[in-house]
Design a protein around this motif. Structure first.
Motif, PDB file in Angstrom:
ATOM      1  N   ILE A 272      26.240  64.478  61.266  1.00 32.81           N
ATOM      2  CA  ILE A 272      25.336  63.344  61.032  1.00 32.81           C
ATOM      3  C   ILE A 272      26.108  62.030  61.126  1.00 32.81           C
ATOM      4  N   ILE A 273      25.676  61.161  62.053  1.00 31.45           N
ATOM      5  CA  ILE A 273      26.217  59.789  62.157  1.00 31.45           C
ATOM      6  C   ILE A 273      25.011  58.869  62.339  1.00 31.45           C
ATOM      7  N   LEU A 274      24.554  58.260  61.257  1.00 36.30           N
ATOM      8  CA  LEU A 274      23.316  57.471  61.297  1.00 36.30           C
ATOM      9  C   LEU A 274      23.365  56.310  62.287  1.00 36.30           C
ATOM     10  N   ASP A 275      24.500  55.628  62.364  1.00 34.87           N
ATOM     11  CA  ASP A 275      24.636  54.504  63.285  1.00 34.87           C
ATOM     12  C   ASP A 275      24.690  55.030  64.722  1.00 34.87           C
ATOM     13  N   ARG A 276      23.692  54.715  65.528  1.00 33.01           N
ATOM     14  CA  ARG A 276      23.584  55.293  66.871  1.00 33.01           C
ATOM     15  C   ARG A 276      24.763  54.881  67.770  1.00 33.01           C
ATOM     16  N   LYS A 277      25.217  53.657  67.617  1.00 37.99           N
ATOM     17  CA  LYS A 277      26.348  53.182  68.424  1.00 37.99           C
ATOM     18  C   LYS A 277      27.606  54.002  68.128  1.00 37.99           C
ATOM     19  N   ILE A 278      27.863  54.247  66.855  1.00 39.01           N
ATOM     20  CA  ILE A 278      29.043  55.036  66.464  1.00 39.01           C
ATOM     21  C   ILE A 278      28.875  56.493  66.888  1.00 39.01           C
ATOM     22  N   ALA A 279      27.640  56.997  66.818  1.00 41.08           N
ATOM     23  CA  ALA A 279      27.365  58.381  67.242  1.00 41.08           C
ATOM     24  C   ALA A 279      27.683  58.555  68.727  1.00 41.08           C
ATOM     25  N   ILE A 280      27.252  57.586  69.540  1.00 38.73           N
ATOM     26  CA  ILE A 280      27.508  57.643  70.992  1.00 38.73           C
ATOM     27  C   ILE A 280      29.011  57.532  71.261  1.00 38.73           C
ATOM     28  N   LYS A 281      29.663  56.615  70.564  1.00 33.46           N
ATOM     29  CA  LYS A 281      31.109  56.431  70.729  1.00 33.46           C
ATOM     30  C   LYS A 281      31.857  57.725  70.384  1.00 33.46           C
ATOM     31  N   THR A 282      31.503  58.337  69.256  1.00 34.15           N
ATOM     32  CA  THR A 282      32.150  59.577  68.816  1.00 34.15           C
ATOM     33  C   THR A 282      31.929  60.697  69.827  1.00 34.15           C
ATOM     34  N   ALA A 283      30.680  60.821  70.295  1.00 33.88           N
ATOM     35  CA  ALA A 283      30.348  61.883  71.259  1.00 33.88           C
ATOM     36  C   ALA A 283      31.138  61.719  72.553  1.00 33.88           C
ATOM     37  N   ILE A 284      31.256  60.477  73.031  1.00 33.24           N
ATOM     38  CA  ILE A 284      32.014  60.209  74.270  1.00 33.24           C
ATOM     39  C   ILE A 284      33.509  60.472  74.056  1.00 33.24           C
ATOM     40  N   ASN A 285      34.044  60.027  72.903  1.00 33.54           N
ATOM     41  CA  ASN A 285      35.464  60.252  72.608  1.00 33.54           C
ATOM     42  C   ASN A 285      35.800  61.738  72.507  1.00 33.54           C
ATOM     43  N   ASN A 286      34.836  62.529  71.997  1.00 32.12           N
ATOM     44  CA  ASN A 286      35.057  63.973  71.820  1.00 32.12           C
ATOM     45  C   ASN A 286      34.698  64.798  73.056  1.00 32.12           C
ATOM     46  N   LEU A 287      34.219  64.132  74.095  1.00 32.46           N
ATOM     47  CA  LEU A 287      33.784  64.838  75.308  1.00 32.46           C
ATOM     48  C   LEU A 287      34.997  65.406  76.044  1.00 32.46           C
ATOM     49  N   ASN A 288      34.904  66.690  76.423  1.00 32.92           N
ATOM     50  CA  ASN A 288      35.995  67.280  77.209  1.00 32.92           C
ATOM     51  C   ASN A 288      35.458  67.772  78.549  1.00 32.92           C
ATOM     52  N   THR A 289      36.334  68.263  79.389  1.00 34.76           N
ATOM     53  CA  THR A 289      35.947  68.644  80.762  1.00 34.76           C
ATOM     54  C   THR A 289      34.985  69.834  80.806  1.00 34.76           C
ATOM     55  N   GLU A 290      34.828  70.538  79.688  1.00 37.80           N
ATOM     56  CA  GLU A 290      33.944  71.717  79.665  1.00 37.80           C
ATOM     57  C   GLU A 290      32.487  71.351  79.393  1.00 37.80           C
ATOM     58  N   SER A 291      32.242  70.102  79.010  1.00 34.61           N
ATOM     59  CA  SER A 291      30.880  69.697  78.619  1.00 34.61           C
ATOM     60  C   SER A 291      30.443  68.404  79.290  1.00 34.61           C
ATOM     61  N   ASN A 292      29.124  68.228  79.385  1.00 34.24           N
ATOM     62  CA  ASN A 292      28.503  66.954  79.711  1.00 34.24           C
ATOM     63  C   ASN A 292      27.810  66.453  78.458  1.00 34.24           C
TER      64      ASN A 292
END
Length: 466
Positions: free
Chosen positions: A414-434
């Motif tokens: 859970i990350i209520l702030d949408r901007k931080i949620a998007i940032k976290t998701a992009i930072n955690n993105l690896n080559t195995e996922s979109n």
């Protein structure tokens, strides 16, 4: 009798209004009885602002009032008279998902064919090289008639407009002469308004059971469960059917495969075989495109020319829209805000790129609460990493909405702030996922505590993809 009353209004140089707060001097105010409020409560406000006449169904004997049996019906007829000149081909598209894409694809096809056209809906009013923003998927009765009249004056004779279930149920599209109606699909949505699926479907079917006239066209997908009920309505009312799907009479898909961000299809279109390369993400976009092709065919009867421009078609804003990549992992923004749309978006992304899919999403406040757990469950089943965040909580408590979604996906972060949620998701993105950022699509705002602020999933994503 109604036409005589309309003439007495001296409507030619007067504006019509259904909102007393926006009434100007000499306007004609229509006191419509709404589901929550009565227009007659605002009649005195309209008159105090200088309204020329108030149209009412109340028995008020006063020279400032014109009494009619049904105000809404009278307004439809008055708009039909005042804004008589309209485009020749007006096509309505209804269904739970895909309306915006169909209307936008139609506009793109005809624009590439150099045929003046327009699309009206959630994304705004597109015509020529211009865009007018709108507040509703289907504008109110006055606005829709006025805009169609405006488009005709711009020498536009081909229009595809989105017909929402609210718009159909509230008779906003009555009095318009439709060339065709398109039905995309039907799944759960808007039960906060319609209360049950039966009412929701009936609202959609109104397009075919009441608005389309004899010898008009219905563009239908033979593979959806609702095809049989709609085709029965059409046969009974002598509406011609143009269909696509496994049993389609106009378009059949022969083969389909993915090629990175593109899709390669072979189709039978009116008994001729075509091979087409499409720059679109999502297999369900193929069905949306088929509907748009058949709608375009009603305006341009040359199949070869239509097929020739399809490689130029791009996804509509916020509809399976590719916004960038990180280490060869794609970031896609989509409007998916129903259980079915979310499931299809996750499935098709996984299939097209042969990768896992991470997701950032939430659910809107003050809307159908029954879909929250279902959407959580779908994310749990089809997504890899799940980030639950704010959509448009509106007046609801954001934490409460997220908790309801989380009952279906306990492993979500859970990350209520949408901007931080998007940032976290992009930072955690690896080559195995979109990454799929779902729910808001084209929207460039967020509503929290009923306060509207600027927010764009696309711009925020690009900020963290640099």
């Amino acid at each position: 009798m109604l036409s005589k009353k309309i003439k007495h209004l001296k409507y030619q140089n007067r504006n019509f209004s259904i909102n007393s707060k926006k009434v100007n001097k000499n306007d004609i105010f229509f006191a419509i009885e709404g589901s929550k409020q009565s227009g007659s409560l605002y009649s005195s406000e309209a008159l105090s602002k200088g309204a020329y006449k108030v149209i009412t169904s109340k028995n008020i004997r006063n020279k400032n009032y014109l009494i009619v049996k049904n105000v809404k019906k009278f307004l439809v007829e008055a708009c039909s008279v005042k804004y008589k000149e309209k485009p020749k081909n007006i096509i309505a598209v209804t269904g739970t998902n895909g309306k915006s894409s169909v209307a936008n694809f139609y506009f793109q096809i005809l624009k590439n064919l150099k045929i003046n056209s327009a699309a009206i809906g959630t994304l705004g009013i597109f015509y020529k090289n211009k865009v007018k923003r709108t507040n509703l998927t289907t504008p109110d009765i006055i606005t829709i008639h006025k805009e169609l009249n405006f488009l005709k004056k711009k020498k536009i004779d081909n229009v595809c407009l989105e017909a929402s279930s609210h718009g159909l149920h509230q008779n906003r599209l009555d009095g318009i002469n439709f060339t065709a109606g398109i039905f995309t699909n039907f799944t759960q949505d808007h039960l906060d308004y319609h209360k049950n699926l039966k009412n929701y479907l009936q609202a959609k079917l109104y397009l075919f059971s009441s608005l389309l006239k004899k010898n008009s066209f219905a563009v239908l997908d033979t593979d959806i469960p609702e095809f049989s009920i709609i085709s029965k309505i059409c046969n009974k009312r002598k509406i011609k059917i143009l269909s696509f799907g496994s049993k389609g009479n106009a378009i059949k898909l022969i083969s389909h495969y993915y090629f990175g961000k593109k899709q390669i299809i072979k189709i039978n279109f009116l008994n001729k075989i075509y091979n087409i390369k499409l720059d679109l993400i999502g297999d369900f976009q193929i069905k949306n495109l088929f509907a748009a092709i058949l709608a375009s065919y009603l305006s341009e009867k040359n199949p070869d020319q239509i097929i020739n421009v399809l490689s130029k078609i791009r996804s509509a804003t916020g509809r399976m829209q590719y916004v960038g990549n990180k280490k060869k992992s794609a970031v896609v923004v989509d409007y998916a805000h129903t259980p079915d749309a979310l499931k299809k978006s996750l499935q098709t992304l996984a299939k097209q790129f042969n990768k896992k899919v991470d997701i950032v999403f939430g659910c809107g406040g003050d809307r159908d609460k029954g879909k929250r757990y279902k959407m959580g469950k779908i994310a749990n089943q089809f997504a890899s990493k799940i980030y639950l965040t704010n959509d448009n909580p509106r007046s609801e408590n954001p934490t409460s909405i997220i908790k309801q979604i989380k009952t279906g996906c306990s492993r979500a972060k859970i990350i209520l702030d949408r901007k931080i949620a998007i940032k976290t998701a992009i930072n955690n993105l690896n080559t195995e996922s979109n990454l799929l950022i779902a729910g808001k699509g084209h929207e460039n705002y967020q509503i929290i505590n009923n306060q509207k602020k600027y927010f764009s999933d696309q711009k925020v994503s690009k900020l963290f993809l640099k």
